[in-house]
Design an enzyme around this catalytic site. Sequence first.
Site, PDB file in Angstrom:
ATOM      1  N   LYS A 303     -55.149 -16.446  29.374  1.00 12.70           N
ATOM      2  CA  LYS A 303     -55.979 -15.845  28.323  1.00 12.70           C
ATOM      3  C   LYS A 303     -55.643 -14.374  28.071  1.00 12.70           C
ATOM      4  CE  LYS A 303     -59.842 -19.019  28.559  1.00 12.70           C
ATOM      5  NZ  LYS A 303     -61.296 -19.186  28.533  1.00 12.70           N
ATOM      6  N   ASP A 344     -64.819 -18.869  22.622  1.00 15.60           N
ATOM      7  CA  ASP A 344     -65.806 -19.168  23.665  1.00 15.60           C
ATOM      8  C   ASP A 344     -67.145 -18.477  23.391  1.00 15.60           C
ATOM      9  OD1 ASP A 344     -64.317 -20.835  25.299  1.00 15.60           O
ATOM     10  OD2 ASP A 344     -63.456 -19.180  26.442  1.00 15.60           O
ATOM     11  N   GLN A 495     -66.289 -24.529  20.944  1.00 10.67           N
ATOM     12  CA  GLN A 495     -65.094 -23.676  20.981  1.00 10.67           C
ATOM     13  C   GLN A 495     -63.903 -24.440  20.396  1.00 10.67           C
ATOM     14  OE1 GLN A 495     -62.240 -23.990  23.137  1.00 10.67           O
ATOM     15  NE2 GLN A 495     -63.027 -25.843  24.080  1.00 10.67           N
TER      16      GLN A 495
END
Length: 525
Positions: A303, A344, A495
Amino acid sequence: MTRLTAAIMVRDLEQALADATRAAEFGADLVELRIDGFTDPDGVGRLLQEAPLPSILTCRPTWEGGEYAGGEAERLSLLEQAVQGVRAPTYLDLELAAWEQAPAEMRERLTEALETAGTGLILSAHDFEHRPRDLLSRIAKMAEVGPCRVIKLAWRARSLRDNLEAFEILGQQYKPTIALCMGRFGLPSRALAKKFGALLSFASIDEASGTAPGQPTLDEIKKLYRWDRLGADTRVYGVIGWPVGHSMSPAVHNRGFDESGYDGVYLPMPIPPEYEHFKATVGSWLAMEELGFGGASVTIPHKENLLRFVREQGGEIEPLAARIGAANTLTKRTDGTLFASNTDYAAALDAVCDALSIEREKLAGKAVAVVGAGGAARAVVAGFAAYGGRVTVYNRTRAKAEALAAEFGGESGSVAAAGLEALPGASFEVLINCTPIGMHPEVEASPVDGEGLPDWGPGTVVFDTIYNPLETKLLRQAKAAGCLTVPGTEMFVRQAAAQFELWTGQTAPLEAFRGVLRERLGAGG
Ligand code: NAP
């Protein structure tokens, strides 16, 4: 037309015919009959005669990764005899090395038998270790062999990048070609063979019966990876992580493409943790125009790598993703520019807002208790604080809660910190669990298992980000107190929905997404 071929290791006649029948039921176009360990000429003749689908006949020797350990002259005679039988195979697979080493007289006999029967000769080369150095010269050699109708190359991929070379080879076919990568990185070459016009791709009947490392099952390639819908223009997406084998995202997004009619396919994309791997792989996938790589879901441990990559490429980064320091979505826009975002936090916001039947803006001033101070809590705290929530972070390690509060408090919302022991008796309008407390297999645990219960009741929203089990103990406790409850599947589904909308420009089929999660998590259709 690329044919889907079921690879069958023949142990005995009954098993092989039963497998071939299943292959036909699954919708395979061809069967590859691997007779490495089944070399009785009469048996092979009957098998070819009774198989319910056209066939490729292969007797792979041990020196090329197969199981046949007998002599070469016997093997070639067996193949010749099989081709001369009552029903000849559609193709005969023979290794390039075997062809080159066979006596000229044997080659002539085989060529004549193949011509008489109308059977096509596949010349093949396999490397189970790595990409052979002489890959391209092998292609040239196969192309020069007159009787060779089909070129087949298969090698173990070292990374996802090797698939691109398979696609390039398919893009310049001298003769009908099969180019496949083996192993954990090779799935794209198998699932996308049709997009690139390969003669065929292989799949196994079930997980136990594959004939090469990394071979998907017929069910996976047909249904999960949308074989029948694929074409040259299909857009490619994936989930980047390490590991990604357990991910539910391929099932969710491919179902979304099915429902919406969007011409896309979504694959698992394993990339080792280091930034250099991420950069090299994602960079090369994006650079290959014909691949049509439109974006990816990005999960642990990449990420942060995604933010760095998009920054280096001069792309755009969603401001809140930059503040959170993590992005989970890569989008390649139609103008070719890159966008990194975090769906998210938006998923958590929308799941809670829907439960309260309010717009995000109405979160301003609401008391939000966030349990945990890890990666998930970080996105949730950032999101609720950005919309003016009065957030309190409750965490086992208080110092981490304080650090999070200091980082995200102060702008629009306020963020306070407390130890986890302060949660019973706390007062809030929204409670969000961002710890693994209560996750399978510790299903009898709950963040509010200590002394007494919080001050909650009708009107309070309790959201558990855990989705296995579907209903955690925390949610059962909250339901009993009359609270509105939101399961972790809602965050997952939303998401994914936000990603789907970024990539396709269409509204995501949320109910279909929920259905996939229910199927996968064992609560029925
Ligand atoms: P993480 O970065 O490892 O953080 C875990 C947090 O939980 C830390 O604050 C840790 O406290 C706390 N914690 C862990 N075990 C605990 C225990 N036994 N007692 C008290 N506190 C404990 O993990 P993460 O990435 O944030 O993920 C957390 C959870 O969120 C996951 O388990 C997952 O179920 C859920 N999640 C759901 C989704 C979704 O889409 N639904 C997405 C992401 C995450 P310390 O700081 O004291 O160590």
